[in-house]
Design a protein around this motif. Structure first.
Motif, short mmCIF file in Angstrom:
data_model
loop_
_atom_site.label_atom_id
_atom_site.label_comp_id
_atom_site.label_asym_id
_atom_site.label_seq_id
_atom_site.Cartn_x
_atom_site.Cartn_y
_atom_site.Cartn_z
N VAL A 1 0.86 -1.19 0.00
CA VAL A 1 0.00 0.00 0.00
C VAL A 1 0.90 1.24 0.00
O VAL A 1 1.81 1.35 0.84
N LEU A 2 0.64 2.15 -0.92
CA LEU A 2 1.45 3.36 -1.03
C LEU A 2 0.69 4.55 -0.47
O LEU A 2 -0.48 4.77 -0.81
N VAL A 3 1.35 5.30 0.40
CA VAL A 3 0.74 6.48 1.03
C VAL A 3 1.75 7.62 0.99
O VAL A 3 2.91 7.44 0.65
N GLU A 4 1.30 8.82 1.37
CA GLU A 4 2.21 9.95 1.47
C GLU A 4 3.21 9.70 2.61
O GLU A 4 2.88 9.05 3.60
N PRO A 5 4.44 10.22 2.48
CA PRO A 5 5.46 9.94 3.50
C PRO A 5 5.02 10.27 4.92
O PRO A 5 5.29 9.49 5.85
N LYS B 1 2.22 10.06 6.18
CA LYS B 1 1.12 9.20 6.64
C LYS B 1 1.55 7.76 6.87
O LYS B 1 0.73 6.94 7.27
N VAL B 2 2.82 7.45 6.61
CA VAL B 2 3.28 6.06 6.70
C VAL B 2 3.06 5.49 8.10
O VAL B 2 2.50 4.39 8.26
N VAL B 3 3.47 6.21 9.13
CA VAL B 3 3.36 5.70 10.50
C VAL B 3 1.92 5.48 10.89
O VAL B 3 1.53 4.41 11.40
N ALA B 4 1.07 6.49 10.65
CA ALA B 4 -0.34 6.39 11.05
C ALA B 4 -1.05 5.26 10.30
O ALA B 4 -1.83 4.49 10.90
N GLU B 5 -0.81 5.14 9.00
CA GLU B 5 -1.47 4.10 8.21
C GLU B 5 -1.01 2.72 8.65
O GLU B 5 -1.81 1.78 8.74
N ALA B 6 0.27 2.57 8.94
CA ALA B 6 0.79 1.29 9.39
C ALA B 6 0.18 0.88 10.73
O ALA B 6 -0.23 -0.27 10.92
N GLU B 7 0.12 1.82 11.66
CA GLU B 7 -0.41 1.49 13.00
C GLU B 7 -1.90 1.19 12.93
O GLU B 7 -2.39 0.31 13.65
N LEU B 8 -2.64 1.90 12.07
CA LEU B 8 -4.07 1.61 11.91
C LEU B 8 -4.27 0.20 11.35
O LEU B 8 -5.10 -0.56 11.86
N ALA B 9 -3.51 -0.16 10.33
CA ALA B 9 -3.63 -1.49 9.74
C ALA B 9 -3.26 -2.58 10.74
O ALA B 9 -3.88 -3.64 10.80
N GLN B 10 -2.25 -2.31 11.57
CA GLN B 10 -1.85 -3.27 12.60
C GLN B 10 -2.97 -3.45 13.61
O GLN B 10 -3.28 -4.58 14.02
N GLU B 11 -3.63 -2.36 14.00
CA GLU B 11 -4.75 -2.44 14.93
C GLU B 11 -5.92 -3.22 14.35
O GLU B 11 -6.69 -3.86 15.08
#
Length: 331
Positions: free
Chosen positions: A228-232, A234-244
Motif C-alpha cells: 500500500v502506497l501512502v504519502e510519507p 502518513k506512513v506511520v499512522a497508516e501502518a499502525e491503523l492497519a496493525q490495529e
C-alpha cells in the motif's frame, strides 16, 4: 565469486540448451542460448511468464550489436558508447539471429551489455548471446543474490553462477530507439538525467508504450504481502491503523522519519541514499515476506535520479493482484 571452472560449466549448459542463472549488476538473470527457440521456451515455462512478454538479449560488447539487430540508429550507438557495459537496454529492430520466441513475437528486440565480471566472462566463454529475464517467478520480487534464485526456482535451473550481491539492485533502464525520438519505457539503473545529459534533450517516460517490454505487467516486482502506497507523512499512522485492524504490517520507514516509533510487525529503516535504497529494495521486500507480513506500507521517493526507478517498482508491486484476496498463486 564464480570460478573459471564454474563459468566454463555454465557455458556448456547453455550450449546444451539448458538454463543458467547468472549475476548482473542489476539483478540475477535466468539465461538461455538466445538462438535456441526451445531453450528460450524453457525460460517462459520455468518463470510462468506469458509468451507474449519479450526478453532481453545480453551480448558481450557494443561491437556485437550489428550481429543481433538491424538498422542501428546514431542515437542507439551514442547511448551504447556512453553506457555499455551498464544497466541500459536498447530496443531496436530484430536481426535474423534472434528468434521470435525471444521477442514475444515482435519485430523489435531488447539488447544490453551487462556490467558484471561474471556475466561478461560467461558471455565470452559461451561465445553468443544470452536471453535472460530476471531469475524469479513471473511478477514476483526480482533476485539480487544467488540464494534468492535457489529459494524461488530450485532445481528448475540447471546451473546457478554465484557472483555475490548485485551492485545496482533494480533492473536496467529500457530506452526505445526505434522511433523518431527515443523514450524511456522502463526507468532503471541508468537515470533519465544521465541519458538527457548525453542526448542533449529531454526524454519522455510514457505510462504506456506502443512497444511491449519487460516490467510492464500491472502487477510486477511484487512480494506475497500486499503493498500500500501512502504519502510519507502518513506512513506511520497508516501502518499502525492497519496493525490495529489485525494485519501483520511491514513498514518502509523513510530516512526522514528515522526517529519515529512505529507499532508494527516489522520495520525497515530506509537508507537516505537512493543508490543504497535501490540496491536493497528487493531484499527489503523479501525480508518482510519472510517475517510473515501480509501488508507493507510504503511511500514513493522523489521521482528523480534512481528515485524514479524505485517509484516505478513500488507502483508495480502495489498493482492489481490476480485475485481480490491478494493470495492467489501468481501467473
Amino acid at each position: 565469486m564464480a570460478r573459471t571452472t564454474d563459468i566454463e560449466k555454465a557455458a556448456g549448459v547453455l550450449r546444451a540448451g539448458g538454463l543458467v542463472a547468472f549475476p548482473t549488476e542489476t539483478v540475477y538473470g535466468l539465461g538461455a542460448n538466445a538462438e535456441d527457440p526451445a531453450a528460450v521456451g524453457r525460460i517462459f515455462q520455468v518463470k510462468g511468464r506469458p509468451p507474449s512478454h519479450p526478453l532481453i538479449v545480453h551480448i558481450g560488447g557494443a561491437e556485437q550489436l550489428d550481429d543481433w539487430v538491424e538498422d542501428v540508429p546514431a542515437t542507439a550507438r551514442l547511448l551504447a558508447e556512453h553506457f555499455w557495459p551498464g544497466p541500459l537496454t536498447l530496443v531496436l529492430r530484430r536481426g535474423r539471429r534472434v528468434p521470435l520466441e525471444a521477442t514475444g513475437g515482435l519485430e523489435t528486440v531488447a539488447v544490453r551489455v551487462p556490467d558484471h565480471p561474471v556475466a561478461l566472462a560467461l558471455l565470452s566463454a559461451f561465445g553468443g548471446g544470452v536471453t535472460a529475464p530476471s531469475a524469479n517467478r513471473f511478477g514476483s520480487v526480482s533476485p539480487t543474490t544467488a540464494n534468492h534464485v535457489r529459494a524461488e526456482l530450485g532445481d528448475a535451473v540447471d546451473f546457478v553462477l554465484d557472483g555475490g550481491p548485485c551492485a545496482v539492485g533494480v533492473e536496467s533502464t529500457i530506452v526505445d530507439t526505434t522511433g523518431d525520438t527515443p523514450s524511456v519505457l522502463r526507468p532503471g539503473g541508468v537515470t533519465r538525467e544521465d541519458l538527457e545529459a548525453v542526448l542533449g534533450y529531454p526524454l519522455a517516460v510514457p505510462t504506456a508504450s506502443r512497444v511491449r517490454v519487460p516490467g510492464q505487467h500491472p502487477s510486477h516486482y511484487a512480494p506475497r504481502a500486499r503493498v500500500v502506497l501512502v504519502e510519507p507523512e502518513k506512513v506511520v499512522a497508516e501502518a499502525e491503523l492497519a496493525q490495529e485492524l489485525g494485519h501483520q504490517v511491514g513498514v518502509f520507514l523513510p530516512a526522514s522519519f528515522a526517529d519515529a516509533q512505529v507499532k508494527a510487525h516489522a520495520v525497515v529503516a530506509l537508507p537516505g541514499s537512493m543508490a543504497a535504497y535501490a540496491r536493497g529494495l528487493y531484499g527489503f521486500l523479501r525480508k518482510l515476506d519472510q517475517q510473515g507480513c501480509d501488508l507493507i506500507v510504503a511511500s514513493l521517493p522523489v521521482e528523480e535520479g534512481l528515485g524514479l526507478a524505485i517509484a516505478n517498482r513500488l507502483r508495480r508491486a502495489a498493482g492489481p493482484r490476480p485475485s481480490s484476496t491478494g493470495n492467489a498463486p501468481r501467473q
